[in-house]
Design a protein around this motif. Structure first.
Motif, PDB file in Angstrom:
ATOM      1  N   GLU A 111      60.788  44.269  49.179  1.00 35.26           N
ATOM      2  CA  GLU A 111      59.570  44.382  49.978  1.00 35.26           C
ATOM      3  C   GLU A 111      59.274  45.839  50.310  1.00 35.26           C
ATOM      4  OE1 GLU A 111      59.917  41.915  53.418  1.00 35.26           O
ATOM      5  OE2 GLU A 111      60.416  40.108  52.274  1.00 35.26           O
ATOM      6  N   VAL A 112      60.326  46.593  50.666  1.00 31.98           N
ATOM      7  CA  VAL A 112      60.136  48.004  51.038  1.00 31.98           C
ATOM      8  C   VAL A 112      59.651  48.815  49.842  1.00 31.98           C
ATOM      9  CG1 VAL A 112      61.334  50.109  51.743  1.00 31.98           C
ATOM     10  CG2 VAL A 112      61.798  47.952  52.933  1.00 31.98           C
ATOM     11  N   GLN A 122      59.689  35.585  38.687  1.00 31.87           N
ATOM     12  CA  GLN A 122      59.386  37.010  38.520  1.00 31.87           C
ATOM     13  C   GLN A 122      58.452  37.510  39.615  1.00 31.87           C
ATOM     14  OE1 GLN A 122      61.871  37.602  36.386  1.00 31.87           O
ATOM     15  NE2 GLN A 122      60.639  38.903  35.072  1.00 31.87           N
ATOM     16  N   VAL A 123      57.498  36.680  40.024  1.00 35.88           N
ATOM     17  CA  VAL A 123      56.592  37.063  41.108  1.00 35.88           C
ATOM     18  C   VAL A 123      57.362  37.133  42.427  1.00 35.88           C
ATOM     19  CG1 VAL A 123      54.572  36.347  42.450  1.00 35.88           C
ATOM     20  CG2 VAL A 123      54.540  36.141  39.966  1.00 35.88           C
ATOM     21  N   GLU A 124      58.233  36.163  42.665  1.00 37.76           N
ATOM     22  CA  GLU A 124      59.025  36.156  43.902  1.00 37.76           C
ATOM     23  C   GLU A 124      59.908  37.392  43.996  1.00 37.76           C
ATOM     24  OE1 GLU A 124      59.834  31.643  45.325  1.00 37.76           O
ATOM     25  OE2 GLU A 124      60.841  32.216  43.473  1.00 37.76           O
ATOM     26  N   ARG A 125      60.364  37.896  42.859  1.00 35.97           N
ATOM     27  CA  ARG A 125      61.230  39.075  42.838  1.00 35.97           C
ATOM     28  C   ARG A 125      60.418  40.370  42.756  1.00 35.97           C
ATOM     29  NH1 ARG A 125      65.222  37.832  38.000  1.00 35.97           N
ATOM     30  NH2 ARG A 125      66.132  39.818  38.648  1.00 35.97           N
ATOM     31  N   ASN A 126      59.098  40.250  42.846  1.00 34.94           N
ATOM     32  CA  ASN A 126      58.202  41.418  42.797  1.00 34.94           C
ATOM     33  C   ASN A 126      58.280  42.176  41.476  1.00 34.94           C
ATOM     34  OD1 ASN A 126      56.970  41.198  45.404  1.00 34.94           O
ATOM     35  ND2 ASN A 126      58.863  41.956  46.312  1.00 34.94           N
ATOM     36  N   LEU A 127      58.694  41.492  40.413  1.00 37.92           N
ATOM     37  CA  LEU A 127      58.692  42.099  39.088  1.00 37.92           C
ATOM     38  C   LEU A 127      57.320  41.950  38.428  1.00 37.92           C
ATOM     39  CD1 LEU A 127      62.191  40.880  37.833  1.00 37.92           C
ATOM     40  CD2 LEU A 127      61.588  43.099  38.823  1.00 37.92           C
ATOM     41  N   LEU A 128      56.539  40.995  38.916  1.00 40.25           N
ATOM     42  CA  LEU A 128      55.164  40.809  38.472  1.00 40.25           C
ATOM     43  C   LEU A 128      54.261  40.824  39.696  1.00 40.25           C
ATOM     44  CD1 LEU A 128      55.547  37.875  35.892  1.00 40.25           C
ATOM     45  CD2 LEU A 128      55.156  40.287  35.361  1.00 40.25           C
ATOM     46  N   ASN A 129      53.059  41.374  39.549  1.00 38.84           N
ATOM     47  CA  ASN A 129      52.111  41.385  40.660  1.00 38.84           C
ATOM     48  C   ASN A 129      51.465  40.022  40.865  1.00 38.84           C
ATOM     49  OD1 ASN A 129      51.400  44.515  39.314  1.00 38.84           O
ATOM     50  ND2 ASN A 129      52.278  44.289  41.360  1.00 38.84           N
ATOM     51  N   ALA A 130      51.333  39.268  39.777  1.00 39.80           N
ATOM     52  CA  ALA A 130      50.751  37.925  39.840  1.00 39.80           C
ATOM     53  C   ALA A 130      51.045  37.232  38.512  1.00 39.80           C
ATOM     54  CB  ALA A 130      49.251  37.984  40.097  1.00 39.80           C
ATOM     55  N   ALA A 131      50.783  35.931  38.464  1.00 39.88           N
ATOM     56  CA  ALA A 131      50.995  35.196  37.219  1.00 39.88           C
ATOM     57  C   ALA A 131      50.004  34.046  37.122  1.00 39.88           C
ATOM     58  CB  ALA A 131      52.425  34.662  37.137  1.00 39.88           C
ATOM     59  N   LEU A 132      49.493  33.855  35.921  1.00 44.29           N
ATOM     60  CA  LEU A 132      48.620  32.726  35.602  1.00 44.29           C
ATOM     61  C   LEU A 132      49.510  31.607  35.087  1.00 44.29           C
ATOM     62  CD1 LEU A 132      45.665  31.694  35.232  1.00 44.29           C
ATOM     63  CD2 LEU A 132      45.811  32.566  32.884  1.00 44.29           C
ATOM     64  N   ILE A 133      49.607  30.508  35.843  1.00 45.59           N
ATOM     65  CA  ILE A 133      50.591  29.471  35.518  1.00 45.59           C
ATOM     66  C   ILE A 133      49.982  28.083  35.638  1.00 45.59           C
ATOM     67  CG2 ILE A 133      52.511  30.908  36.329  1.00 45.59           C
ATOM     68  CD1 ILE A 133      52.551  29.063  38.848  1.00 45.59           C
ATOM     69  N   SER A 134      50.737  27.096  35.145  1.00 43.61           N
ATOM     70  CA  SER A 134      50.443  25.694  35.425  1.00 43.61           C
ATOM     71  C   SER A 134      51.041  25.371  36.785  1.00 43.61           C
ATOM     72  CB  SER A 134      51.077  24.791  34.355  1.00 43.61           C
ATOM     73  OG  SER A 134      50.629  25.131  33.068  1.00 43.61           O
ATOM     74  N   SER A 164      51.779  40.774  49.114  1.00 44.40           N
ATOM     75  CA  SER A 164      51.226  41.782  48.209  1.00 44.40           C
ATOM     76  C   SER A 164      50.139  42.595  48.896  1.00 44.40           C
ATOM     77  CB  SER A 164      50.650  41.116  46.960  1.00 44.40           C
ATOM     78  OG  SER A 164      50.009  42.072  46.130  1.00 44.40           O
ATOM     79  N   THR A 165      50.153  43.893  48.633  1.00 39.94           N
ATOM     80  CA  THR A 165      49.112  44.773  49.169  1.00 39.94           C
ATOM     81  C   THR A 165      48.033  45.077  48.129  1.00 39.94           C
ATOM     82  OG1 THR A 165      50.409  46.724  48.549  1.00 39.94           O
ATOM     83  CG2 THR A 165      50.702  45.868  50.780  1.00 39.94           C
ATOM     84  N   LYS A 166      48.147  44.496  46.953  1.00 37.82           N
ATOM     85  CA  LYS A 166      47.165  44.743  45.894  1.00 37.82           C
ATOM     86  C   LYS A 166      45.996  43.764  46.023  1.00 37.82           C
ATOM     87  CE  LYS A 166      50.378  46.745  42.531  1.00 37.82           C
ATOM     88  NZ  LYS A 166      49.697  48.038  42.403  1.00 37.82           N
TER      89      LYS A 166
END
Length: 302
Positions: free
Chosen positions: A70-71, A134-146, A271-273
Protein backbone atom coordinates in the motif's frame (compact mmCIF):
# COMPACT_ATOMS: atom_id res chain seq x y z
CA UNK A 1 13.47 2.50 6.33
CA UNK A 2 13.22 3.60 2.70
CA UNK A 3 10.94 2.99 -0.27
CA UNK A 4 13.85 1.06 -1.80
CA UNK A 5 13.80 -1.39 1.13
CA UNK A 6 10.04 -1.81 0.83
CA UNK A 7 10.40 -2.53 -2.89
CA UNK A 8 12.96 -5.20 -2.02
CA UNK A 9 10.60 -6.70 0.56
CA UNK A 10 7.84 -6.90 -2.04
CA UNK A 11 10.23 -8.39 -4.60
CA UNK A 12 11.06 -11.23 -2.19
CA UNK A 13 7.37 -12.06 -1.88
CA UNK A 14 6.74 -11.82 -5.64
CA UNK A 15 9.82 -13.76 -6.75
CA UNK A 16 10.09 -16.33 -3.97
CA UNK A 17 13.73 -16.07 -2.89
CA UNK A 18 16.30 -13.48 -1.85
CA UNK A 19 18.40 -14.32 -4.91
CA UNK A 20 15.51 -13.84 -7.36
CA UNK A 21 14.54 -10.61 -5.60
CA UNK A 22 18.12 -9.37 -5.92
CA UNK A 23 17.95 -9.82 -9.69
CA UNK A 24 14.57 -8.07 -9.82
CA UNK A 25 15.71 -4.95 -7.96
CA UNK A 26 19.24 -4.96 -9.39
CA UNK A 27 21.24 -5.46 -6.19
CA UNK A 28 23.32 -8.31 -4.80
CA UNK A 29 21.99 -11.16 -2.69
CA UNK A 30 24.01 -9.79 0.22
CA UNK A 31 22.40 -6.36 -0.17
CA UNK A 32 18.93 -7.93 0.00
CA UNK A 33 19.84 -9.74 3.22
CA UNK A 34 21.30 -6.57 4.71
CA UNK A 35 18.22 -4.52 3.85
CA UNK A 36 15.88 -7.09 5.42
CA UNK A 37 17.95 -7.35 8.60
CA UNK A 38 18.00 -3.56 8.79
CA UNK A 39 14.21 -3.48 8.60
CA UNK A 40 13.87 -6.11 11.32
CA UNK A 41 16.31 -4.28 13.59
CA UNK A 42 14.67 -0.91 12.99
CA UNK A 43 11.16 -2.19 13.68
CA UNK A 44 12.22 -4.76 16.31
CA UNK A 45 10.17 -7.50 14.66
CA UNK A 46 10.89 -10.79 12.90
CA UNK A 47 9.76 -10.53 9.29
CA UNK A 48 11.30 -13.83 8.15
CA UNK A 49 11.64 -17.30 9.59
CA UNK A 50 15.22 -18.15 8.73
CA UNK A 51 15.09 -21.68 10.18
CA UNK A 52 14.01 -22.98 6.78
CA UNK A 53 16.33 -23.40 3.80
CA UNK A 54 14.56 -20.54 2.04
CA UNK A 55 13.53 -17.76 4.47
CA UNK A 56 9.75 -17.60 4.80
CA UNK A 57 7.52 -14.73 5.90
CA UNK A 58 6.27 -14.92 9.46
CA UNK A 59 2.57 -14.06 10.04
CA UNK A 60 3.69 -10.61 11.19
CA UNK A 61 5.92 -10.35 8.16
CA UNK A 62 2.96 -11.06 5.85
CA UNK A 63 0.96 -8.29 7.53
CA UNK A 64 3.88 -5.90 7.08
CA UNK A 65 4.17 -6.98 3.44
CA UNK A 66 0.57 -5.99 2.69
CA UNK A 67 1.11 -2.57 4.28
CA UNK A 68 4.35 -2.18 2.33
CA UNK A 69 2.45 -2.75 -0.93
CA UNK A 70 0.00 0.00 0.00
CA UNK A 71 2.81 2.41 0.90
CA UNK A 72 4.76 1.79 -2.32
CA UNK A 73 1.61 2.11 -4.43
CA UNK A 74 0.71 5.39 -2.73
CA UNK A 75 4.28 6.65 -3.20
CA UNK A 76 4.20 5.82 -6.93
CA UNK A 77 0.89 7.64 -7.29
CA UNK A 78 1.87 10.87 -5.50
CA UNK A 79 2.66 12.90 -8.62
CA UNK A 80 -0.06 11.50 -10.93
CA UNK A 81 -2.69 12.15 -8.25
CA UNK A 82 -1.94 15.86 -7.92
CA UNK A 83 -0.75 17.13 -11.31
CA UNK A 84 -3.13 18.48 -13.89
CA UNK A 85 -3.20 15.46 -16.19
CA UNK A 86 -4.68 13.30 -13.37
CA UNK A 87 -2.23 10.53 -14.17
CA UNK A 88 -3.28 10.22 -17.82
CA UNK A 89 0.30 9.54 -18.85
CA UNK A 90 2.88 6.88 -18.11
CA UNK A 91 2.09 3.19 -17.70
CA UNK A 92 -1.14 1.53 -16.62
CA UNK A 93 -1.03 -2.23 -16.02
CA UNK A 94 -4.25 -3.92 -17.12
CA UNK A 95 -4.99 -7.61 -16.85
CA UNK A 96 -7.56 -9.23 -19.13
CA UNK A 97 -9.09 -12.66 -19.65
CA UNK A 98 -7.97 -14.27 -22.93
CA UNK A 99 -11.50 -14.26 -24.38
CA UNK A 100 -11.44 -10.45 -24.43
CA UNK A 101 -8.05 -10.10 -26.11
CA UNK A 102 -9.21 -10.43 -29.74
CA UNK A 103 -12.03 -7.89 -29.74
CA UNK A 104 -12.91 -5.80 -26.71
CA UNK A 105 -9.44 -5.13 -25.31
CA UNK A 106 -7.63 -4.18 -28.54
CA UNK A 107 -10.49 -1.91 -29.61
CA UNK A 108 -10.68 -0.17 -26.22
CA UNK A 109 -6.88 0.15 -26.10
CA UNK A 110 -6.84 1.76 -29.54
CA UNK A 111 -9.48 4.24 -28.41
CA UNK A 112 -7.42 5.14 -25.35
CA UNK A 113 -4.26 5.53 -27.42
CA UNK A 114 -6.02 7.87 -29.86
CA UNK A 115 -7.29 10.02 -26.99
CA UNK A 116 -4.33 9.97 -24.59
CA UNK A 117 -1.07 9.61 -26.48
CA UNK A 118 1.06 9.77 -23.32
CA UNK A 119 -0.82 6.94 -21.59
CA UNK A 120 0.61 3.49 -22.21
CA UNK A 121 -1.60 0.52 -21.32
CA UNK A 122 0.44 -2.63 -20.68
CA UNK A 123 -1.70 -5.75 -21.09
CA UNK A 124 -1.36 -8.97 -19.11
CA UNK A 125 -3.61 -11.89 -20.13
CA UNK A 126 -4.64 -14.46 -17.54
CA UNK A 127 -7.53 -16.34 -15.98
CA UNK A 128 -9.88 -14.39 -13.72
CA UNK A 129 -8.77 -15.87 -10.39
CA UNK A 130 -5.10 -15.28 -11.19
CA UNK A 131 -5.77 -11.70 -12.25
CA UNK A 132 -7.75 -11.02 -9.08
CA UNK A 133 -4.74 -12.14 -7.06
CA UNK A 134 -2.49 -9.84 -9.09
CA UNK A 135 -4.77 -6.86 -8.44
CA UNK A 136 -4.91 -7.65 -4.72
CA UNK A 137 -1.10 -7.69 -4.65
CA UNK A 138 -0.98 -4.34 -6.51
CA UNK A 139 0.90 -5.95 -9.40
CA UNK A 140 -1.91 -4.84 -11.73
CA UNK A 141 -3.82 -1.56 -11.60
CA UNK A 142 -7.02 -3.26 -12.74
CA UNK A 143 -8.24 -6.35 -14.58
CA UNK A 144 -11.02 -7.17 -17.02
CA UNK A 145 -12.40 -10.48 -15.76
CA UNK A 146 -15.38 -12.80 -15.61
CA UNK A 147 -17.19 -12.06 -12.37
CA UNK A 148 -16.35 -14.69 -9.74
CA UNK A 149 -18.85 -15.95 -7.16
CA UNK A 150 -17.07 -14.06 -4.36
CA UNK A 151 -15.26 -10.71 -4.49
CA UNK A 152 -12.91 -9.55 -1.73
CA UNK A 153 -14.05 -6.54 0.30
CA UNK A 154 -10.79 -4.81 -0.63
CA UNK A 155 -11.74 -4.82 -4.33
CA UNK A 156 -14.22 -2.82 -6.36
CA UNK A 157 -16.26 -4.40 -9.18
CA UNK A 158 -17.61 -2.46 -12.19
CA UNK A 159 -19.95 -4.48 -14.46
CA UNK A 160 -19.52 -3.86 -18.18
CA UNK A 161 -21.29 -6.51 -20.23
CA UNK A 162 -23.13 -9.82 -20.10
CA UNK A 163 -22.16 -12.40 -22.70
CA UNK A 164 -24.55 -15.31 -23.26
CA UNK A 165 -23.11 -18.78 -23.73
CA UNK A 166 -23.66 -20.25 -27.18
CA UNK A 167 -22.96 -23.56 -28.84
CA UNK A 168 -20.45 -23.32 -31.67
CA UNK A 169 -20.22 -25.97 -34.38
CA UNK A 170 -18.79 -26.38 -37.85
CA UNK A 171 -20.97 -25.84 -40.89
CA UNK A 172 -21.11 -29.62 -41.32
CA UNK A 173 -23.10 -30.08 -38.10
CA UNK A 174 -26.84 -30.25 -38.85
CA UNK A 175 -29.78 -29.35 -36.66
CA UNK A 176 -30.66 -26.52 -34.29
CA UNK A 177 -31.30 -28.43 -31.07
CA UNK A 178 -28.26 -27.52 -28.98
CA UNK A 179 -28.86 -30.19 -26.35
CA UNK A 180 -29.22 -32.94 -28.94
CA UNK A 181 -26.05 -31.79 -30.71
CA UNK A 182 -24.16 -31.82 -27.40
CA UNK A 183 -25.29 -35.38 -26.67
CA UNK A 184 -24.35 -36.69 -30.10
CA UNK A 185 -21.06 -34.93 -30.89
CA UNK A 186 -17.60 -34.87 -29.25
CA UNK A 187 -17.29 -31.97 -26.81
CA UNK A 188 -14.38 -29.53 -26.70
CA UNK A 189 -14.49 -28.16 -23.20
CA UNK A 190 -13.60 -24.66 -22.04
CA UNK A 191 -11.07 -25.05 -19.22
CA UNK A 192 -12.69 -25.58 -15.83
CA UNK A 193 -9.87 -23.53 -14.29
CA UNK A 194 -11.67 -20.50 -15.77
CA UNK A 195 -14.84 -18.92 -14.38
CA UNK A 196 -16.45 -19.49 -17.78
CA UNK A 197 -15.61 -23.20 -17.55
CA UNK A 198 -17.49 -23.41 -14.24
CA UNK A 199 -20.53 -21.64 -15.71
CA UNK A 200 -20.63 -24.10 -18.60
CA UNK A 201 -20.19 -27.14 -16.36
CA UNK A 202 -22.95 -25.97 -14.00
CA UNK A 203 -25.34 -25.51 -16.93
CA UNK A 204 -24.57 -28.94 -18.32
CA UNK A 205 -25.17 -30.56 -14.95
CA UNK A 206 -28.36 -28.62 -14.22
CA UNK A 207 -29.77 -29.79 -17.57
CA UNK A 208 -28.59 -33.40 -17.12
CA UNK A 209 -26.56 -33.24 -20.32
CA UNK A 210 -23.81 -35.83 -20.56
CA UNK A 211 -21.06 -34.92 -23.01
CA UNK A 212 -18.11 -36.87 -24.36
CA UNK A 213 -15.03 -34.74 -23.72
CA UNK A 214 -12.32 -34.90 -26.34
CA UNK A 215 -10.14 -32.05 -25.10
CA UNK A 216 -10.11 -29.18 -22.60
CA UNK A 217 -8.62 -25.89 -23.80
CA UNK A 218 -8.16 -22.40 -22.38
CA UNK A 219 -7.96 -20.31 -25.55
CA UNK A 220 -11.09 -19.28 -27.44
CA UNK A 221 -9.04 -19.18 -30.64
CA UNK A 222 -7.81 -22.76 -30.21
CA UNK A 223 -11.30 -24.00 -29.33
CA UNK A 224 -12.75 -22.28 -32.41
CA UNK A 225 -10.03 -23.77 -34.62
CA UNK A 226 -10.71 -27.28 -33.32
CA UNK A 227 -14.42 -26.82 -33.93
CA UNK A 228 -13.68 -25.47 -37.42
CA UNK A 229 -11.69 -28.65 -38.09
CA UNK A 230 -14.86 -30.61 -37.22
CA UNK A 231 -13.22 -32.24 -34.19
CA UNK A 232 -16.16 -31.49 -31.94
CA UNK A 233 -18.55 -28.80 -30.72
CA UNK A 234 -18.13 -26.40 -27.83
CA UNK A 235 -19.85 -23.87 -25.59
CA UNK A 236 -18.26 -20.41 -25.40
CA UNK A 237 -19.24 -16.82 -24.54
CA UNK A 238 -20.75 -14.88 -27.43
CA UNK A 239 -18.38 -11.85 -27.39
CA UNK A 240 -19.74 -8.36 -26.77
CA UNK A 241 -17.18 -7.11 -29.31
CA UNK A 242 -16.94 -9.31 -32.38
CA UNK A 243 -13.28 -9.92 -33.35
CA UNK A 244 -11.88 -9.21 -36.77
CA UNK A 245 -11.83 -12.07 -39.33
CA UNK A 246 -13.68 -14.59 -37.16
CA UNK A 247 -14.03 -18.19 -38.31
CA UNK A 248 -17.28 -19.08 -40.17
CA UNK A 249 -18.75 -21.23 -37.40
CA UNK A 250 -22.39 -21.91 -36.60
CA UNK A 251 -23.67 -20.24 -33.43
CA UNK A 252 -26.63 -22.06 -31.92
CA UNK A 253 -28.54 -20.75 -28.86
CA UNK A 254 -28.37 -23.12 -25.90
CA UNK A 255 -31.94 -22.35 -24.76
CA UNK A 256 -34.40 -19.50 -24.33
CA UNK A 257 -32.55 -18.17 -21.26
CA UNK A 258 -28.92 -19.26 -21.65
CA UNK A 259 -26.33 -18.88 -18.89
CA UNK A 260 -24.24 -15.72 -19.14
CA UNK A 261 -20.87 -14.60 -17.98
CA UNK A 262 -20.59 -11.12 -16.50
CA UNK A 263 -17.60 -9.22 -17.79
CA UNK A 264 -16.33 -6.33 -15.73
CA UNK A 265 -13.41 -4.38 -14.33
CA UNK A 266 -11.96 -5.14 -10.93
CA UNK A 267 -9.64 -2.81 -9.04
CA UNK A 268 -8.37 -2.11 -5.54
CA UNK A 269 -10.59 0.19 -3.48
CA UNK A 270 -7.41 1.90 -2.27
CA UNK A 271 -6.20 2.75 -5.79
CA UNK A 272 -5.35 6.40 -6.37
CA UNK A 273 -5.52 6.07 -10.17
CA UNK A 274 -9.14 7.19 -10.11
CA UNK A 275 -9.00 9.35 -13.24
CA UNK A 276 -7.22 6.87 -15.49
CA UNK A 277 -9.47 4.04 -14.24
CA UNK A 278 -12.45 6.16 -15.22
CA UNK A 279 -11.07 6.62 -18.74
CA UNK A 280 -10.22 2.92 -19.09
CA UNK A 281 -13.78 2.07 -18.05
CA UNK A 282 -15.21 4.61 -20.51
CA UNK A 283 -13.11 3.18 -23.35
CA UNK A 284 -14.28 -0.36 -22.59
CA UNK A 285 -17.89 0.78 -22.55
CA UNK A 286 -17.44 2.69 -25.81
CA UNK A 287 -15.91 -0.39 -27.44
CA UNK A 288 -18.84 -2.51 -26.24
CA UNK A 289 -21.26 0.03 -27.74
CA UNK A 290 -19.43 -0.23 -31.07
CA UNK A 291 -19.54 -4.02 -30.83
CA UNK A 292 -17.17 -4.77 -33.71
CA UNK A 293 -13.38 -4.78 -33.90
CA UNK A 294 -12.42 -3.86 -37.47
CA UNK A 295 -10.13 -1.53 -39.39
CA UNK A 296 -12.98 0.98 -39.62
CA UNK A 297 -13.67 1.05 -35.87
CA UNK A 298 -9.96 1.43 -35.09
CA UNK A 299 -9.29 4.33 -37.46
CA UNK A 300 -12.66 6.03 -37.36
CA UNK A 301 -13.63 8.85 -35.02
CA UNK A 302 -14.48 7.93 -31.42
Amino acid sequence: MSIRMLRTLIAIADHGTFSAAADAVFVTHAAVSQQMRALEEQWQVQIFNRATRTPEFTPLGLAILEKAREVVQAYDDIVPSVIGDDGLKGEFNLGAVPTSMTGLVPLASAMLKNKYTDLHVSLYPGLSNHLINQVERNLLNAALISKPSVISKSLSWTPLAEEPMVLIASQDVEGDDAQEILRTHPFIRFSRDAVVGDIIENWLQSNNISVVDTMELISLESISSMVMANLGVSIVPDPCVVPMNGLPLRKIPLCATPPTRQLGLIQSKSSTKTRVLEEVTNALREAIDVGLFSSDTISGPH
